[in-house]
Structures are given as C-alpha cells and as structure tokens.
Scaffold this motif. Structure first.
Motif, PDB file in Angstrom:
ATOM      1  N   LYS A  17       0.863  -1.173   0.000  1.00  0.00           N
ATOM      2  CA  LYS A  17       0.000   0.000   0.000  1.00  0.00           C
ATOM      3  C   LYS A  17       0.898   1.221   0.000  1.00  0.00           C
ATOM      4  O   LYS A  17       1.644   1.455   0.946  1.00  0.00           O
ATOM      5  N   GLY A  18       0.864   1.971  -1.089  1.00  0.00           N
ATOM      6  CA  GLY A  18       1.692   3.167  -1.203  1.00  0.00           C
ATOM      7  C   GLY A  18       0.841   4.402  -1.036  1.00  0.00           C
ATOM      8  O   GLY A  18       0.639   4.897   0.064  1.00  0.00           O
ATOM      9  N   CYS A  19       0.283   4.893  -2.134  1.00  0.00           N
ATOM     10  CA  CYS A  19      -0.476   6.135  -2.107  1.00  0.00           C
ATOM     11  C   CYS A  19      -1.947   5.914  -1.792  1.00  0.00           C
ATOM     12  O   CYS A  19      -2.625   6.823  -1.348  1.00  0.00           O
ATOM     13  N   ASP A  20      -2.461   4.712  -2.048  1.00  0.00           N
ATOM     14  CA  ASP A  20      -3.878   4.375  -1.870  1.00  0.00           C
ATOM     15  C   ASP A  20      -4.776   5.230  -2.767  1.00  0.00           C
ATOM     16  O   ASP A  20      -5.938   5.426  -2.479  1.00  0.00           O
ATOM     17  N   GLN A  21      -4.205   5.748  -3.873  1.00  0.00           N
ATOM     18  CA  GLN A  21      -4.955   6.580  -4.811  1.00  0.00           C
ATOM     19  C   GLN A  21      -4.708   6.196  -6.268  1.00  0.00           C
ATOM     20  O   GLN A  21      -5.049   6.930  -7.173  1.00  0.00           O
ATOM     21  N   GLY A  22      -4.033   5.067  -6.506  1.00  0.00           N
ATOM     22  CA  GLY A  22      -3.789   4.610  -7.869  1.00  0.00           C
ATOM     23  C   GLY A  22      -2.700   5.353  -8.605  1.00  0.00           C
ATOM     24  O   GLY A  22      -2.618   5.279  -9.829  1.00  0.00           O
ATOM     25  N   GLN A  23      -1.839   6.078  -7.888  1.00  0.00           N
ATOM     26  CA  GLN A  23      -0.840   6.897  -8.547  1.00  0.00           C
ATOM     27  C   GLN A  23       0.577   6.346  -8.490  1.00  0.00           C
ATOM     28  O   GLN A  23       1.411   6.721  -9.296  1.00  0.00           O
ATOM     29  N   CYS A  24       0.883   5.447  -7.545  1.00  0.00           N
ATOM     30  CA  CYS A  24       2.279   5.032  -7.383  1.00  0.00           C
ATOM     31  C   CYS A  24       2.578   3.647  -7.951  1.00  0.00           C
ATOM     32  O   CYS A  24       3.721   3.338  -8.248  1.00  0.00           O
ATOM     33  N   GLY A  25       1.573   2.787  -8.081  1.00  0.00           N
ATOM     34  CA  GLY A  25       1.773   1.460  -8.654  1.00  0.00           C
ATOM     35  C   GLY A  25       2.306   0.415  -7.699  1.00  0.00           C
ATOM     36  O   GLY A  25       2.506  -0.723  -8.095  1.00  0.00           O
ATOM     37  N   ALA A  26       2.541   0.752  -6.431  1.00  0.00           N
ATOM     38  CA  ALA A  26       3.093  -0.219  -5.483  1.00  0.00           C
ATOM     39  C   ALA A  26       2.161  -1.412  -5.273  1.00  0.00           C
ATOM     40  O   ALA A  26       2.618  -2.497  -4.932  1.00  0.00           O
ATOM     41  N   CYS A  27       0.877  -1.221  -5.516  1.00  0.00           N
ATOM     42  CA  CYS A  27      -0.102  -2.286  -5.281  1.00  0.00           C
ATOM     43  C   CYS A  27      -0.471  -3.051  -6.554  1.00  0.00           C
ATOM     44  O   CYS A  27      -1.440  -3.808  -6.560  1.00  0.00           O
ATOM     45  N   THR A  28       0.299  -2.898  -7.614  1.00  0.00           N
ATOM     46  CA  THR A  28      -0.041  -3.547  -8.882  1.00  0.00           C
ATOM     47  C   THR A  28      -0.033  -5.060  -8.754  1.00  0.00           C
ATOM     48  O   THR A  28       0.904  -5.660  -8.235  1.00  0.00           O
ATOM     49  N   VAL A  29      -1.117  -5.675  -9.215  1.00  0.00           N
ATOM     50  CA  VAL A  29      -1.250  -7.126  -9.304  1.00  0.00           C
ATOM     51  C   VAL A  29      -1.741  -7.430 -10.720  1.00  0.00           C
ATOM     52  O   VAL A  29      -2.061  -6.527 -11.487  1.00  0.00           O
ATOM     53  N   ARG A  80      -3.811  -9.018 -16.698  1.00  0.00           N
ATOM     54  CA  ARG A  80      -3.620  -7.596 -16.986  1.00  0.00           C
ATOM     55  C   ARG A  80      -3.278  -6.836 -15.725  1.00  0.00           C
ATOM     56  O   ARG A  80      -3.767  -7.145 -14.640  1.00  0.00           O
ATOM     57  N   ARG A  81      -2.451  -5.827 -15.879  1.00  0.00           N
ATOM     58  CA  ARG A  81      -2.032  -5.014 -14.737  1.00  0.00           C
ATOM     59  C   ARG A  81      -3.218  -4.266 -14.139  1.00  0.00           C
ATOM     60  O   ARG A  81      -4.008  -3.668 -14.862  1.00  0.00           O
ATOM     61  N   THR A 129      -3.266 -12.665  -9.660  1.00  0.00           N
ATOM     62  CA  THR A 129      -1.902 -13.113  -9.389  1.00  0.00           C
ATOM     63  C   THR A 129      -1.177 -12.002  -8.660  1.00  0.00           C
ATOM     64  O   THR A 129      -1.116 -10.873  -9.141  1.00  0.00           O
ATOM     65  N   THR A 130      -0.643 -12.351  -7.490  1.00  0.00           N
ATOM     66  CA  THR A 130       0.161 -11.414  -6.719  1.00  0.00           C
ATOM     67  C   THR A 130       1.612 -11.844  -6.832  1.00  0.00           C
ATOM     68  O   THR A 130       1.921 -12.917  -7.362  1.00  0.00           O
ATOM     69  N   VAL A 131       2.507 -11.053  -6.287  1.00  0.00           N
ATOM     70  CA  VAL A 131       3.928 -11.384  -6.350  1.00  0.00           C
ATOM     71  C   VAL A 131       4.203 -12.735  -5.682  1.00  0.00           C
ATOM     72  O   VAL A 131       5.110 -13.456  -6.095  1.00  0.00           O
ATOM     73  N   GLU A 132       3.413 -13.105  -4.694  1.00  0.00           N
ATOM     74  CA  GLU A 132       3.606 -14.398  -4.021  1.00  0.00           C
ATOM     75  C   GLU A 132       3.334 -15.580  -4.944  1.00  0.00           C
ATOM     76  O   GLU A 132       3.818 -16.679  -4.693  1.00  0.00           O
ATOM     77  N   GLY A 133       2.568 -15.372  -6.010  1.00  0.00           N
ATOM     78  CA  GLY A 133       2.194 -16.461  -6.893  1.00  0.00           C
ATOM     79  C   GLY A 133       3.001 -16.564  -8.170  1.00  0.00           C
ATOM     80  O   GLY A 133       2.663 -17.352  -9.055  1.00  0.00           O
ATOM     81  N   LEU A 134       4.072 -15.800  -8.287  1.00  0.00           N
ATOM     82  CA  LEU A 134       4.836 -15.778  -9.532  1.00  0.00           C
ATOM     83  C   LEU A 134       5.869 -16.892  -9.638  1.00  0.00           C
ATOM     84  O   LEU A 134       6.081 -17.441 -10.710  1.00  0.00           O
ATOM     85  N   ALA A 135       6.536 -17.192  -8.551  1.00  0.00           N
ATOM     86  CA  ALA A 135       7.588 -18.219  -8.578  1.00  0.00           C
ATOM     87  C   ALA A 135       6.965 -19.601  -8.677  1.00  0.00           C
ATOM     88  O   ALA A 135       5.829 -19.827  -8.269  1.00  0.00           O
ATOM     89  N   ASP A 136       7.719 -20.522  -9.234  1.00  0.00           N
ATOM     90  CA  ASP A 136       7.314 -21.923  -9.301  1.00  0.00           C
ATOM     91  C   ASP A 136       8.198 -22.684  -8.320  1.00  0.00           C
ATOM     92  O   ASP A 136       9.291 -23.120  -8.669  1.00  0.00           O
ATOM     93  N   GLY A 137       7.739 -22.777  -7.074  1.00  0.00           N
ATOM     94  CA  GLY A 137       8.568 -23.372  -6.036  1.00  0.00           C
ATOM     95  C   GLY A 137       9.759 -22.474  -5.765  1.00  0.00           C
ATOM     96  O   GLY A 137       9.617 -21.289  -5.474  1.00  0.00           O
ATOM     97  N   CYS A 177       5.100  -7.122 -11.034  1.00  0.00           N
ATOM     98  CA  CYS A 177       3.801  -7.458 -11.637  1.00  0.00           C
ATOM     99  C   CYS A 177       3.520  -6.570 -12.839  1.00  0.00           C
ATOM    100  O   CYS A 177       3.031  -7.047 -13.874  1.00  0.00           O
ATOM    101  N   SER A 178       3.843  -5.290 -12.726  1.00  0.00           N
ATOM    102  CA  SER A 178       3.641  -4.381 -13.849  1.00  0.00           C
ATOM    103  C   SER A 178       4.523  -4.757 -15.031  1.00  0.00           C
ATOM    104  O   SER A 178       4.093  -4.713 -16.186  1.00  0.00           O
ATOM    105  N   ALA A 179       5.773  -5.137 -14.756  1.00  0.00           N
ATOM    106  CA  ALA A 179       6.691  -5.528 -15.828  1.00  0.00           C
ATOM    107  C   ALA A 179       6.160  -6.743 -16.580  1.00  0.00           C
ATOM    108  O   ALA A 179       6.233  -6.800 -17.813  1.00  0.00           O
ATOM    109  N   ILE A 180       5.616  -7.705 -15.856  1.00  0.00           N
ATOM    110  CA  ILE A 180       5.048  -8.891 -16.512  1.00  0.00           C
ATOM    111  C   ILE A 180       3.910  -8.479 -17.431  1.00  0.00           C
ATOM    112  O   ILE A 180       3.839  -8.905 -18.588  1.00  0.00           O
ATOM    113  N   GLY A 181       3.024  -7.621 -16.940  1.00  0.00           N
ATOM    114  CA  GLY A 181       1.930  -7.134 -17.771  1.00  0.00           C
ATOM    115  C   GLY A 181       2.417  -6.337 -18.965  1.00  0.00           C
ATOM    116  O   GLY A 181       1.924  -6.490 -20.088  1.00  0.00           O
ATOM    117  N   ALA A 182       3.425  -5.493 -18.747  1.00  0.00           N
ATOM    118  CA  ALA A 182       3.967  -4.664 -19.835  1.00  0.00           C
ATOM    119  C   ALA A 182       4.609  -5.529 -20.919  1.00  0.00           C
ATOM    120  O   ALA A 182       4.440  -5.274 -22.111  1.00  0.00           O
TER     121      ALA A 182
END
Length: 194
Positions: free
Chosen positions: A43-55, A60-61, A78-86, A113-118
C-alpha cells in the motif's frame, strides 16, 4: 451473514480459492493484505498513482487500491507471491534480482507485476504513447528503453532504481538489456531516466 452492504465472495488468488465476507467498499488491496495476509502487494499512495499495489487480474495489470474486491470475484488474480514456481523465480523476478532492479524493495512487487503485464502487452503488439508506427500490421515495436520507461511509467520508485529496472525488464523480455538501457538522446536534449 451478508447484509445489503456486504457479500460473501470467492477470490481465486495465485491458483487458490479464498472465500470471505467483505464490505462492498473493500478494495482488492485491503482484502489481499488485511484479510488474506498476502502482504507482498504494498500500500503506497492508496490513490492509484504510485503502482506499489499492482497485481495481475486475468493477466492484466491492475492497481489493487482502486479495484473493489467484489468486482474481482471470478477473475484470476496473481500477486507477487504467486509468480515463482517453487524455488524457481519468475524470469522477471530473476532479472530484477540479477540486475539490482530494486533498492529498498518497497515498490518491487508492484514493479515486477507491472513488468510482466507490460511485457505481455508489448508481445501482443499493443502500442504505447511513444510507439512510432501504430498501424495494425506493424507488429510489436522494438522494446527500447523509451518503450520500457513509458510502459512502466505508472510505477514509481522513490529510491530511483529506474536504470536497473529498465535493464531488468529488457532482459526478462529477451531484449538487449544494454541497448534498451542506453538511448541516444537527440542533439540538445538531456536524457532522463524515469
């Protein structure tokens, strides 16, 4: 028991279903962090401006602080916790690690997460604001540093790790990281990295 201002919803997060009662005003971010203990999403800005909460929602981002949890029901989250495979990191995670695409690390889950979407958007041929040829038959533009910067511009890094982030995204996408990180500014202009 659900009232007129709350519902029992089932969210599919990182391949697992989670059923929980939520107030209709609960954001996906708050459901992830406060109700499901998935604290990788920040949780960064809580206003959709910083991207810290991107999933990723259906691949899609999405900034989770602006997405209502009830609106995410039935979608693949998908959150960052779900990206790795083991123990095997996702290629974007590995690139961020290898190329120091982080400093304090607070924005890193959202950046990844944003990079994956991009990268997926680029591979699908979606243009960005800096794409030169946007004709339908042009195909994906070269993944230059300017393309990466534009595509990642919704994610802020207070530490200023942008140069390494650009290289990490380029490497994960299979682009030449050194070429992508160095652009030739036009005469009389000053190159900025952000």
């Amino acid at each position: 028991m659900a009232s007129s201002t709350s519902s029992v919803i089932t969210l599919k997060i990182n391949g697992e279903k989670h059923t929980l009662p939520v107030d209709h005003r609960t954001t996906l971010l708050d459901a992830l962090r406060e109700r499901l203990d998935l604290t990788g999403t920040k949780k960064g800005c809580d206003q959709g401006q910083c991207g810290a909460c991107t999933v990723l929602v259906d691949g899609r981002r999405t900034v989770a602080c602006l997405q209502l949890a009830v609106a995410a029901e039935g979608r693949e989250i998908t959150t960052v916790e779900g990206l790795a495979d083991g123990d095997q990191l996702h290629p974007v995670q590995q690139a961020f690690l290898d190329l120091d695409g982080f400093q304090c690390g607070y924005c890193t889950p959202g950046q990844i997460c944003s990079a994956i979407g991009a990268i997926q958007e680029h591979a699908a041929g979606w243009p960005s604001a800096v794409t030169g040829d946007i004709s339908p038959d042009a195909g994906p533009p070269p993944l230059t540093a300017d393309e990466i910067r534009e595509r990642m511009s919704g994610n802020l890094c207070r530490c200023g790790a942008y140069v390494s982030i650009v290289r990490a995204v380029a490497r994960a996408a299979g682009a030449d990281a050194d070429t992508a990180a160095s652009t030739t500014p036009e005469a009389g202009t000053k190159e900025t990295v952000a």
